[in-house]
Design a protein around this motif. Structure first.
Motif, short mmCIF file in Angstrom:
data_model
loop_
_atom_site.label_atom_id
_atom_site.label_comp_id
_atom_site.label_asym_id
_atom_site.label_seq_id
_atom_site.Cartn_x
_atom_site.Cartn_y
_atom_site.Cartn_z
N PHE A 76 15.83 0.78 3.57
CA PHE A 76 15.05 1.62 2.71
C PHE A 76 15.71 1.92 1.69
CE2 PHE A 76 12.66 5.46 1.72
CZ PHE A 76 11.42 4.64 1.09
N THR A 203 13.32 -4.49 5.95
CA THR A 203 13.47 -3.81 4.93
C THR A 203 12.18 -3.16 4.41
OG1 THR A 203 14.95 -5.50 4.12
CG2 THR A 203 14.20 -4.01 2.29
N VAL A 204 12.12 -2.03 4.17
CA VAL A 204 11.08 -1.09 3.91
C VAL A 204 10.93 -1.21 2.40
CG1 VAL A 204 9.65 1.15 3.96
CG2 VAL A 204 11.35 0.41 5.79
N HIS A 205 9.63 -1.59 1.83
CA HIS A 205 9.28 -1.55 0.39
C HIS A 205 9.70 -0.29 -0.31
CE1 HIS A 205 7.27 -1.93 -3.44
NE2 HIS A 205 6.98 -3.29 -3.19
N LYS A 209 5.54 2.55 1.75
CA LYS A 209 6.50 2.61 2.85
C LYS A 209 5.82 1.98 4.41
CE LYS A 209 9.01 6.29 4.32
NZ LYS A 209 9.33 7.33 4.62
N ASP A 210 4.47 1.50 3.78
CA ASP A 210 3.73 0.67 5.09
C ASP A 210 3.62 -0.78 4.74
OD1 ASP A 210 2.12 0.94 2.45
OD2 ASP A 210 0.37 0.82 3.63
N TRP A 212 6.40 -3.97 4.45
CA TRP A 212 7.91 -4.48 4.72
C TRP A 212 8.19 -5.66 4.85
CZ3 TRP A 212 8.65 -6.95 9.38
CH2 TRP A 212 7.54 -7.26 10.09
N TRP A 350 5.42 3.41 12.86
CA TRP A 350 6.14 2.65 11.88
C TRP A 350 5.36 2.80 10.74
CZ3 TRP A 350 10.52 0.72 10.26
CH2 TRP A 350 10.65 -0.19 9.23
N TYR A 351 4.16 2.43 10.71
CA TYR A 351 3.07 2.66 9.67
C TYR A 351 2.79 3.83 9.16
CZ TYR A 351 2.76 -2.56 9.77
OH TYR A 351 3.07 -3.87 9.81
N GLY A 353 5.02 6.12 8.73
CA GLY A 353 6.45 6.63 8.08
C GLY A 353 7.02 7.42 9.20
N GLN A 356 9.98 5.79 10.59
CA GLN A 356 11.25 5.51 9.75
C GLN A 356 11.90 6.84 9.21
OE1 GLN A 356 9.40 3.56 6.18
NE2 GLN A 356 8.06 2.62 7.35
#
Length: 405
Positions: A76, A203-205, A209-210, A212, A350-351, A353, A356
């Motif tokens: 990230f 990889t997280v955008h 953050k949701d 990837w 995960w979605y 955040g 993460q």
């Protein structure tokens, strides 16, 4: 007349077929397509290897030349973290493979056939009747003819085809937002110094953050690349290929990593892939893998859940055929659901955040990381792991500690 009919020759169907055949029960698999055929779900988890070994297929998989996999890395912006699966908390295998599913699924099916499973290709189940003493299926063959099959029991391993959920009105909302995965295979041309090919890269955008990306390297210089986002994220693009390359270029590290890549394959998409059912079993049938429930691709749990369902169902059905008392709820549905629910907790986190924040935390405790690593390795049924036994409360506490530090 068949003892067991399995709908679908994918991983759950082939594993279940081999397990039952090796216990002395004649199995017929009806597969709509011819193998090899394309499928996603290419990054296996070490827990899968336990089921492959149980089915007697481990040597064939190990010797097939697939890309070795020992973990997962997460990116990230300028943050990076990695999990080596051999450092996990749970006992069991710590490595696995990344596979092109066309060849992998055919290998498992060929192994099941070698063990005596009768696999019939290009056979499409068009109607079912479970009202009588034995299940009956109408099956359309490659020439268009329809034949009635009768079995003692039916296992639905049809994956995203979801044959019995559709025909028996078992579909149920998943509870997840409608997400879309856009993906394809590329010639990656990544230098060895830039990338550990033994790990899947998530990889997280950099701005969302949701959103990837996955990057799954294969053993032949190619990779699977994909991006996952809620469906509305893709509105600016008219076609999948342009969307995928443009979104890749939005992340600096991926843009640099894939600057020499050749996008020479089809770019596909799946929308609204998450699924659930009202029940995983009923009179004369049980649902395996994605035919029952599919969560999300983020932790590569789909094939693991499919193989776990095959292992559990084969054991219960073997006992049922031996006229032992069985309870499909307590011996199949509930045990399977416990692991699925563990994965669900981490997918949710995960979605939003929270997970993460955990994995990118700078002061990771080795003992806790090993427990998290076990779940990422697929050992979501190991209740000796506190993050399995009390997944939601443990993760909530861990998130609070990480955010307070």
């Amino acid at each position: 007349m068949c003892k067991v009919i399995i709908i679908g020759a994918g991983p759950s169907g082939s594993i279940a077929g081999a397990l039952l055949q090796n216990r002395g029960h004649q199995v017929t698999i009806l597969e709509r397509q011819l193998f090899p055929r394309f499928s996603i779900g290419e990054s296996l988890l070490p827990q899968c290897m336990e089921f492959i070994q149980e089915a007697g297929m481990l040597d064939a998989v190990v010797n097939a030349g697939f890309q070795f996999k020992n973990g997962a890395s997460f990116m990230f912006r300028d943050q990076h973290t990695a999990f080596d699966f051999e450092d996990k908390f749970s006992a069991g295998m710590g490595t696995t493979f990344q596979v092109q599913r066309g060849r992998f699924d055919k290998l498992l099916a060929d192994e099941a056939a070698r063990m005596g499973v009768d696999i019939r290709w290009e056979m499409e189940v068009t109607a079912v009747d479970f009202s009588g003493e034995k299940p009956k299926l109408d099956v359309r063959g490659p020439s268009g003819e329809v034949t009635e099959y009768e079995a003692d029991f039916v296992l639905d391993a049809s994956g995203f085809g979801r044959i019995l959920p559709r025909l028996l009105d078992l579909e149920s909302p998943s509870g997840f937002p409608v997400r879309r995965a856009v993906f394809g295979h590329i010639e990656d041309r990544i230098g060895c110094a830039q990338f550990d090919r033994n790990k899947i890269r998530i990889t997280v955008h950099p701005e969302h953050k949701d959103v990837w990306y996955w990057l799954i390297p294969f053993s032949n210089g190619r990779s699977s690349i994909g991006v996952v986002a809620e469906a509305g994220f893709y509105q600016p693009w008219d076609d999948n290929a342009t969307a995928l390359q443009d979104i890749i270029n939005q992340d600096g590290s991926l843009r640099e990593l894939l600057k020499n890549a050749v996008f020479d394959g089809d770019i596909n998409a799946i929308t609204g892939y998450s699924a659930n059912v009202k029940s995983l079993y009923g009179k004369g049938y049980a649902l395996l893998g994605n035919a029952g429930e599919f969560l999300d691709p983020v932790f590569s749990s789909g094939v693991t859940i499919a193989m776990k369902s095959a292992s559990l169902a084969a054991a219960v059905l073997d006992r049922q055929f031996k006229r032992e008392a069985v309870d499909w709820n307590t011996e199949y549905a509930m045990p399977l659901q416990r692991g699925v629910d563990t994965f669900r907790v981490f997918v949710d986190a995960w979605y939003d955040g929270r997970f993460q924040d955990v994995i990118f935390h700078q002061n990771q405790q080795p003992e806790v990381k090993a427990m998290i690593c076990s779940i990422l390795a697929g050992y979501a049924w190991d209740e000796a792991n506190p993050y399995v036994k009390n997944a939601r409360s443990r993760l909530d506490t861990l998130v609070e500690l990480c955010r307070a530090d």
